[in-house]
Motif scaffolding. Structure first.
Motif, short mmCIF file in Angstrom:
data_model
loop_
_atom_site.label_atom_id
_atom_site.label_comp_id
_atom_site.label_asym_id
_atom_site.label_seq_id
_atom_site.Cartn_x
_atom_site.Cartn_y
_atom_site.Cartn_z
N TYR A 32 0.88 -1.18 0.00
CA TYR A 32 0.00 0.00 0.00
C TYR A 32 0.91 1.21 0.00
O TYR A 32 1.88 1.26 0.76
N TYR A 36 1.18 11.71 1.55
CA TYR A 36 0.69 12.61 2.58
C TYR A 36 1.15 14.03 2.29
O TYR A 36 2.23 14.25 1.75
N LEU A 46 -3.57 12.45 4.76
CA LEU A 46 -3.60 11.55 3.61
C LEU A 46 -4.18 12.28 2.40
O LEU A 46 -5.25 12.87 2.46
N ARG A 93 3.58 0.77 2.98
CA ARG A 93 3.14 0.03 4.16
C ARG A 93 3.79 -1.35 4.21
O ARG A 93 3.77 -2.10 3.23
N ASN A 96 1.09 -5.28 8.35
CA ASN A 96 -0.31 -4.87 8.29
C ASN A 96 -0.55 -3.42 8.70
O ASN A 96 -1.67 -2.95 8.67
N TYR A 97 0.50 -2.71 9.07
CA TYR A 97 0.19 -1.40 9.61
C TYR A 97 1.33 -0.38 9.56
O TYR A 97 1.11 0.79 9.49
N LEU A 99 4.02 2.10 8.44
CA LEU A 99 4.39 2.88 7.27
C LEU A 99 5.88 3.24 7.31
O LEU A 99 6.39 3.66 8.35
N PHE B 33 -1.16 4.76 16.62
CA PHE B 33 0.26 4.72 16.28
C PHE B 33 0.96 5.94 16.87
O PHE B 33 0.40 7.02 16.92
N TYR B 48 2.72 0.63 18.01
CA TYR B 48 1.37 0.42 17.49
C TYR B 48 0.50 -0.29 18.53
O TYR B 48 0.94 -1.28 19.13
N GLY B 99 -6.05 -2.73 10.30
CA GLY B 99 -4.94 -2.76 9.35
C GLY B 99 -4.26 -1.42 9.15
O GLY B 99 -3.22 -1.35 8.51
N GLY B 100 -4.81 -0.37 9.69
CA GLY B 100 -4.13 0.91 9.61
C GLY B 100 -4.25 1.63 8.29
O GLY B 100 -3.42 2.46 7.97
N HIS B 101 -5.28 1.37 7.51
CA HIS B 101 -5.50 2.16 6.31
C HIS B 101 -5.96 3.55 6.71
O HIS B 101 -6.70 3.73 7.65
N GLY B 102 -5.49 4.54 5.94
CA GLY B 102 -6.04 5.88 6.12
C GLY B 102 -5.88 6.43 7.52
O GLY B 102 -6.83 6.83 8.16
N TYR B 103 -4.64 6.44 7.99
CA TYR B 103 -4.36 7.08 9.27
C TYR B 103 -4.89 8.50 9.29
O TYR B 103 -4.81 9.21 8.30
#
Lengths: 111, 114
Positions: A32, A36, A46, A93, A96-97, A99, B33, B48, B99-103
């Protein structure tokens, strides 16, 4: 250890022009890729994101181009405006989390 | 709340002092996070949480750094015996998904150690 390399470090573009920021990554497990935008004194926000199975994504004036084989992706800002002046970060990414971020590009749009 | 709130916005600490930085995530956000952003650099991952569980603390630079989220909402990042190299902006982000999309990031706490 820098896993996401971003260029240029700074960029000056005339109002109405196209701003292009490039990023390259090393880890093929990244799944992913967000961009930003950060204004001084604020947290990153984002802007747009893409998955590696898509070659291009467009949202308004912002477009991500993604080249999986070259492990590169870029942000294009069309019709750049003074309000777009900010620092832009690409990221990737991992797991799973988490960045991993590029070092940032300071964009200045000249009126 | 409408966004991620961090306090204080600015903190000046004398070297050796302990500090505590607070993060109020968006209500209902599962993931939280902490990132550290040095001047002119991109953020670097610290830790996290998924609800109250700290699933990853691999980015904490030393055992002087400690984070908690005891009830799965507010989180505190504590730095003991601060050093000059701890000077940075500490960013908190939350996400509704595991899953941490779009923090969504807060505005950060700028810590200066003198």
């Amino acid at each position: 250890q820098q896993q996401v390399k971003q260029s240029p470090q700074s960029l000056i573009v005339q109002k109405g022009g196209i701003s292009i920021i490039n990023c390259a990554y090393e880890n093929t497990a990244f799944d992913y890729f967000p961009w930003y935008q950060q204004f001084p004194g604020k947290g990153p926000a984002l802007l747009i994101a893409i998955r590696p199975d898509v070659s291009e994504k467009k949202e308004g004036r912002f477009t991500i181009s993604f080249n999986k084989s070259a492990k590169q992706f870029s942000l294009h800002i069309m019709d750049s405006q003074p309000g777009d002046s900010a620092t832009y970060f690409c990221a990737a990414r991992r797991s799973n989390y988490q960045l991993i971020w590029g070092a940032g590009t300071k964009l200045i749009i000249k009126p | 709340g409408a966004g991620v709130s961090q306090s204080p916005r600015y903190k000046v600490a004398k070297r050796g002092q302990d500090v505590a930085l607070r993060c109020d995530p968006i209500s209902g956000h599962v993931s939280l996070f902490w990132y550290q952003q040095a001047l002119g650099q991109g953020p670097e991952f610290l830790t996290y949480f998924q609800n109250e569980a700290q699933l990853d603390k691999s980015g904490l630079p030393s055992d002087r750094f400690f984070a908690e989220r005891p009830e799965g909402s507010v989180s505190t990042l504590k730095i003991q015996r601060t050093q000059q190299e701890d000077s940075a902006v500490y960013l908190c982000a939350s996400s509704i998904t595991a899953g941490g999309h779009g923090y969504t990031f807060g505005s950060g706490t700028r810590l200066t150690v003198v």
